[in-house]
Design a protein around this motif. Structure first.
Motif, short mmCIF file in Angstrom:
data_model
loop_
_atom_site.label_atom_id
_atom_site.label_comp_id
_atom_site.label_asym_id
_atom_site.label_seq_id
_atom_site.Cartn_x
_atom_site.Cartn_y
_atom_site.Cartn_z
N HIS A 51 -3.73 4.46 1.10
CA HIS A 51 -4.54 3.24 1.09
C HIS A 51 -4.26 2.44 2.36
O HIS A 51 -5.13 1.95 3.08
N ASN B 2 1.04 -1.21 -0.01
CA ASN B 2 -0.08 0.03 0.15
C ASN B 2 0.86 1.15 0.20
O ASN B 2 1.81 1.28 0.52
N ASN C 237 -6.95 -1.06 -2.59
CA ASN C 237 -5.80 -0.98 -3.31
C ASN C 237 -5.94 -2.04 -4.66
O ASN C 237 -5.11 -2.38 -5.04
#
Length: 562
Positions: free
Chosen positions: A505, A501, A528
């Motif tokens: 995110h 990430n 994501n």
């Protein structure tokens, strides 16, 4: 020359009141007021209406002063969760084993110099995340910075994103034509194996550009051949990009036809927000607000056991300087590495779960920060070093991120090395690393060794989850065990989910987890794995299948043999 691995602890205040949600003008900063409206409002899968409503009759889990939510980790995901919980009136205890907040999104300070570990552009298409940033920090704490980066290869600097004139000038007409033909050839004869990082990049750029601009750098990042890595990482970092997009985007901009944020490739953004004292400023302030709302943030405190009884986590044992404490809990939100979480469960998880944890791997990271005169710097935020004759992978100019990170008349260049914890570079002394960084900076031709006035070293373990041929299965084994045997343990964030990430995110997984604790049913593993964050959107994706991947959408990914 100074050194050391751990930054000094942040100073926090208690009793601080949170700011109200920002207006659109605060979010927009210097951009047109209507630009915020063009931001993607929500990511598709996690926030579908059928996912947001709590099941009929579902009870909101009970929390009390003696049964708080324990948040393991004081990085973006952990502190985002803690702040949202505290806002809702839930008792929350954050335990952070380090002396510094922010995880990899920290700001490290040495002798008045500030370093951003890895470089964090504050750019997102997720509205709740951008609103959160501006709820934590006021407008005057943000700068709007131009995004500039280049590639150093073959003794020359290539603009990135690619600019046709610059690329032709550096490559020469003959090689540029060869690269174009190579790109066209893969349109006809794509690589046979698109499940590898090599195959994925070649299919988007052609063999010649792959060898020029991608092979060496990616092998520096991961320490193995790109033909041995899963395509997932390439799909995350360059999805929606190709030779065509990389060339067309700057042409579009030159004619005043810049994409809005909804459709722009993240890797091609031209400006971004940035906290003036670095990303750690955000998380130090966030911790102050958590404490001001009645939550606790315990620094230099490790979670050594997560106690599970009757199908739920009931307590977390913590250790602070040798003093242990058992903290009862209603939920555990964990951003500690997924591997470590599996190992601290009491009673122990089954052998096959431990084996899966042991088979998840990480790439580590260190920065050698060198102080030089300001005029020895460069305008880029960073330069990618694709030259195979040096070990440095990327060089930051911290002064280009923010003048508040450096001192008048000087700047600081961050030499970034991708390593494995325990290898030769990781164990090298700070003095030797500063000498190596100085030597390589001179070899590239950026700075004369006599211009380096001071140097500092910062090591960051477990910076990048490794996507190898078995990581998906291993993540699924660990995830499945917790969902069945301890469903009130919630992994979040990059290392917490072994998921590559970005900061935004990671924060969003935490936001959705807090909503789940209050009765919603978001699939945070879908965060994501969405389309609109990138260039293209595929309207055919559904929500029924279990999301077992741990990255953004990727090409065909069969389990690789061996």
């Amino acid at each position: 020359m100074g050194g050391g691995d751990v930054a000094s602890p942040p100073t926090r205040r208690t009793g601080v009141q949170p700011r109200t949600s920002p207006s659109s003008s605060r979010i927009a900063l210097d951009r047109p007021r209507n630009q915020k409206k063009r931001i993607v409002q929500r990511m598709a899968t996690p926030l579908d209406p059928e996912n947001t409503a709590a099941a009929d009759g579902a009870a909101v889990p009970h929390t009390s002063a003696d049964r708080p939510v324990v948040v393991i980790g004081g990085g973006p995901a952990g502190l985002t969760a803690a702040y949202r919980l505290a806002q809702a009136g839930d008792p929350v205890v954050v335990v952070e084993q380090d002396r510094v907040l922010g995880g990899i999104s920290r700001t490290v300070e040495r002798d008045g110099w500030r370093f951003d570990i890895g470089g964090h552009r504050f750019f997102t298409k997720v509205v709740p995340v951008e609103e959160f940033w501006h709820e934590i920090l006021p407008p005057e704490d943000f700068l709007l910075r131009p995004r500039m980066s280049r590639i150093f290869y073959g003794g020359k600097y290539y603009d990135y994103p690619i600019k046709l004139g610059n690329a032709l000038s550096n490559l020469g007409v003959v090689e540029a034509v060869r690269c174009g033909l190579s790109f066209l050839w893969v349109r006809v004869r794509p690589p046979k194996d698109l499940s590898t990082l090599e195959g994925y990049i070649v299919s988007n750029y052609g063999w010649r550009l792959y060898r020029h601009f991608f092979k060496t750098y990616n092998e520096k990042v991961w320490g193995v051949s790109a033909s041995e890595l899963s395509a997932d990482w390439g799909a995350q970092r360059i999805k929606g990009m190709s030779l065509w997009n990389a060339v067309w985007e700057p042409i579009r901009s030159s004619f005043g036809r810049r994409r809005d944020r909804r459709s722009q490739v993240t890797s091609l953004i031209e400006e971004f927000q940035y906290p003036k004292y670095g990303p750690g400023m955000m998380w130090e302030r966030c911790a102050e607000l958590v404490e001001g709302l009645g939550g606790q943030v315990r620094m230099e405190t490790s979670a050594t056991r997560v106690h599970v009884e009757d199908g739920r986590a009931v307590a977390v044992t913590t250790d602070h300087g040798g003093t242990t404490e058992r903290v009862g809990c209603s939920h555990v939100i964990s951003s500690m590495p997924f591997t470590a979480l599996a190992r601290v469960v009491d009673p122990p998880v089954p052998a096959e779960v431990l084996a899966a944890a042991d088979d998840l791997h990480y790439r580590d990271f260190l920065t050698v920060a060198l102080v030089v005169p300001e005029d020895r710097g460069f305008p880029d935020n960073w330069i990618y070093i694709h030259a195979p004759d040096v070990e440095v992978g990327r060089i930051q100019n911290f002064g280009s991120w923010s003048p508040f990170l450096v001192k008048d008349g000087r700047t600081c260049l961050g030499m970034e090395y991708f390593v494995f914890e325990g290898d030769e570079l990781w164990t090298m002394s700070d003095e030797d690393l500063v000498a190596l960084g100085t030597k390589e900076l001179a070899h590239i031709g950026l700075v004369d060794p006599s211009d380096v006035e001071a140097g500092y070293v910062v090591r960051m373990p477990k910076a990048y989850p490794v996507y190898d041929d078995s990581y998906r299965d291993n993540v699924e084994v660990i995830r499945g065990w917790f969902e069945e045997h301890a469903p009130n343990v919630h992994p979040v964030g990059r290392n917490g989910m072994h998921k590559y990430n970005n900061q935004d995110h990671s924060m969003y997984t935490a936001m959705l987890t807090v909503e789940n604790i209050h009765g919603a049913h978001h699939d945070i593993w879908s965060v994501n794995v969405e389309e609109e964050y990138h260039e293209t959107a595929d309207s055919g994706s559904g929500t029924g299948a279990r999301s077992t991947g741990t990255g953004r959408d990727a090409p065909t990914l069969p389990r690789r043999a061996g």
